[in-house]
Every structure is written in structure tokens, then in C-alpha cells.
Design an enzyme around this catalytic site. Structure first.
Site, PDB file in Angstrom:
ATOM      1  N   MET A  21     152.325  21.641  60.613  1.00 24.61           N
ATOM      2  CA  MET A  21     151.393  22.494  61.345  1.00 24.61           C
ATOM      3  C   MET A  21     150.389  23.160  60.417  1.00 24.61           C
ATOM      4  O   MET A  21     149.924  24.265  60.669  1.00 24.61           O
ATOM      5  CB  MET A  21     152.165  23.546  62.146  1.00 24.61           C
ATOM      6  CG  MET A  21     152.985  22.970  63.282  1.00 24.61           C
ATOM      7  SD  MET A  21     151.998  22.007  64.466  1.00 24.61           S
ATOM      8  CE  MET A  21     150.973  23.283  65.162  1.00 24.61           C
ATOM      9  N   HIS A 134     148.257  26.848  56.539  1.00 30.24           N
ATOM     10  CA  HIS A 134     149.067  26.760  57.757  1.00 30.24           C
ATOM     11  C   HIS A 134     148.279  27.292  58.948  1.00 30.24           C
ATOM     12  O   HIS A 134     147.536  28.266  58.838  1.00 30.24           O
ATOM     13  CB  HIS A 134     150.362  27.549  57.597  1.00 30.24           C
ATOM     14  CG  HIS A 134     151.427  27.113  58.560  1.00 30.24           C
ATOM     15  ND1 HIS A 134     151.403  27.459  59.896  1.00 30.24           N
ATOM     16  CD2 HIS A 134     152.522  26.337  58.397  1.00 30.24           C
ATOM     17  CE1 HIS A 134     152.443  26.927  60.507  1.00 30.24           C
ATOM     18  NE2 HIS A 134     153.150  26.240  59.617  1.00 30.24           N
ATOM     19  N   HIS A 135     148.486  26.648  60.087  1.00 29.53           N
ATOM     20  CA  HIS A 135     147.725  27.006  61.283  1.00 29.53           C
ATOM     21  C   HIS A 135     148.025  28.431  61.737  1.00 29.53           C
ATOM     22  O   HIS A 135     147.180  29.086  62.372  1.00 29.53           O
ATOM     23  CB  HIS A 135     148.050  26.024  62.411  1.00 29.53           C
ATOM     24  CG  HIS A 135     146.900  25.786  63.336  1.00 29.53           C
ATOM     25  ND1 HIS A 135     145.995  26.770  63.667  1.00 29.53           N
ATOM     26  CD2 HIS A 135     146.499  24.681  64.024  1.00 29.53           C
ATOM     27  CE1 HIS A 135     145.105  26.285  64.505  1.00 29.53           C
ATOM     28  NE2 HIS A 135     145.382  25.026  64.739  1.00 29.53           N
ATOM     29  N   CYS A 136     149.231  28.940  61.429  1.00 31.70           N
ATOM     30  CA  CYS A 136     149.538  30.311  61.839  1.00 31.70           C
ATOM     31  C   CYS A 136     148.765  31.324  61.000  1.00 31.70           C
ATOM     32  O   CYS A 136     148.621  32.478  61.397  1.00 31.70           O
ATOM     33  CB  CYS A 136     151.037  30.586  61.727  1.00 31.70           C
ATOM     34  SG  CYS A 136     151.650  30.819  60.053  1.00 31.70           S
TER      35      CYS A 136
END
Length: 281
Positions: A21, A134-136
Site C-alpha cells: 500500500m 506509504h499511502h497512509c
């Protein structure tokens, strides 16, 4: 402490061995490559503008709330800014293979969730940067904003160095403090639900439209679980390894398309991708 939003936490929950992700990019530059020391110093001088780059995740025990961002007491910029060179002849094929290897590795969740690689040995001169985040930590639009902070279009950019060269991390919250924050959020939850209910009464049409859209989305997901997916080479079990390819197009062409159709660059890009998939399938 700063808690992840629900959607950012979902990017963590969705990550599996074969489903990374993180998002990333490969950027090619003309001219002399900076040394590892020069490049690291430049990135370090801008980190005060993106403080999240010096924070890591803390996961509450017993799932008392979503994960939190806290300052990393062992932050080391040299871990995140990396330096390598391509094997001869240094063609785009070698660069794609390197990017594929980098993107095939998950980010270490015990550290700030980003890497930036300086790549030398490009055929014909120049250098490349490979970015992985990271996408978060950052979505696509914010990623553009961070890139503009770390990069300059002016060969003589203003000095953006902050006053915190001697940056010190904030105190790491105790397990009790993290648990307490989670309990506070749980106590606040009924009030937030009541406030949303009142807002629904004040503007029923708006929230009915939201509810209808949510129901349609849930129905689509349920349909996907109940019905077998079509048999294509894409609907198979995948592993962690990736391959990278790219094509070249003109930014001006995409802008002309989106302006002519009164859309966005994202609209034009997604139309290209879905059109290619439709043709291939």
C-alpha cells in the site's frame, strides 16, 4: 499525538504480503548528479516543512482506537535517503528493474514510512530519483505538494532551511497515555453520532444522497463477493514482486484534453488507463 483518519487507517489494514500500500514515482533529471552528502543535506534542510516525515506509527493495545503518529526518537535521515548506481549501460530497462525491486519491498512500519533513492549511472548522463511513500502517510495530491517542497524549479532557490537544525523529537507517549486517548475517543463517539443525526435533520436531502451513494457502494462490493470474477490474467493470486513499465506523453496534450472536456488531469489519466484496459481485455 495525531490519530490517523479512518481512510488512512484503512490503507494499513488493506496491506498484505502480495498487496503493498505504498505509492511512488521515478523521476529523471538532466545535469550533474548531487553527491549523497549534498542530496541528504538538502532533504534534511526541508524536513521541517513536512514534519510527518519524522514521525512513525504507534498502534494502541487492544485496538483502542486507530494508530497514531508520534515523533520518531531514533529518526535517522540516512536510513530514508539512499544512494545507488545502475549497472552499465544504465538504460531505462535497468532503471525499471531497480524500481521494481524497490517497490517490491514493504516499508518498515517501525520507522517513518518513506524512502527516497538517488540513482546514478544513467545512460547519457543525468540521474534519477525513486520515491516510495506509504499511502497512509500521503495521498496522491499531497504527494505533489511534498515534492514541490523538496524540489525546486529555480536553479537558485530561496533558503528554506528552518531554525530547527537541532530538531529534537517530542516525548514518546506512554502506553497509558495512548490507551487514555483511545478511551477519550470512545467516549466522544456517541456525541459525534448525535451531532450527525441533528445535522441530518437539518439537511435531510444532502444526507439522503450520501446514504444512497454509500448503499450503492456496499451493493457493488457485495455483488463482487457473491459473483465469481471474470476469468482474466488479472484475476489470479499475486505475490509481492512487481514489474515497472512506463510510456511517454506530453503534459500539454493532457491539459488540452481536460480543458476541452471541462474535466481534470485525473479524469484524462483515468480515461487513458481504463481505455487501455478495455482494449486489452
Amino acid at each position: 499525538m495525531d490519530r490517523l483518519s479512518a481512510i488512512d487507517a484503512s490503507f494499513l489494514a488493506q496491506e498484505r504480503d502480495g498487496s503493498h500500500m505504498h505509492i511512488g514515482s521515478v523521476m529523471l533529471f538532466d545535469g550533474r548528479s548531487p553527491s549523497k552528502e549534498e542530496f541528504t543535506e538538502h532533504i534534511f534542510s526541508r524536513l521541517h516543512l513536512v514534519p510527518r516525515y519524522r514521525q512513525k506509527l504507534v498502534v494502541p493495545r487492544m485496538e483502542l482506537g486507530r494508530p497514531l503518529w508520534v515523533d520518531d526518537p531514533t529518526f535517522n535521515v540516512d536510513y530514508h535517503v539512499r544512494h545507488t548506481a545502475l549497472p552499465a549501460p544504465g538504460s531505462h530497462e535497468e532503471l525499471r528493474r531497480l524500481a521494481a525491486r524497490i517497490f517490491s519491498q514493504r516499508l518498515d512500519r517501525s520507522k517513518p514510512l518513506w524512502e527516497l533513492w538517488l540513482v546514478e549511472g544513467i545512460e547519457g548522463g543525468g540521474f534519477a530519483l525513486i520515491n516510495k511513500t506509504h499511502h497512509c502517510l500521503v495521498d496522491g495530491i499531497s504527494g505533489v505538494d511534498i515534492t514541490t517542497v523538496l524540489m525546486d524549479l529555480d536553479p537558485d532557490p530561496p533558503d528554506l532551511r528552518g531554525d530547527d537544525d537541532d530538531w529534537m523529537p517530542g516525548p514518546t507517549p506512554s502506553t497509558a497515555a495512548i490507551a487514555a486517548a483511545g478511551l477519550v475517543d470512545l467516549v466522544k463517539a456517541p456525541g459525534a453520532l448525535a451531532e450527525r443525526a441533528l445535522a441530518t435533520l437539518r439537511s435531510p436531502g444532502h444526507y439522503l444522497a450520501e446514504a444512497r451513494e454509500a448503499a450503492e457502494g456496499i451493493a457493488e462490493i457485495a455483488w463482487g463477493y457473491v459473483n465469481s470474477p471474470p476469468a482474466t490474467p488479472l484475476n489470479v493470486e499475486i505475490g509481492p514482486h512487481r514489474r515497472v513499465a512506463w510510456m511517454t506523453t506530453e503534459h500539454a496534450d493532457l491539459k488540452e484534453i481536460k480543458n476541452g472536456l471541462e474535466g481534470t488531469l485525473n479524469d484524462a489519466f483515468l480515461a487513458l488507463v481504463t481505455g487501455a484496459l478495455r482494449r486489452w481485455l
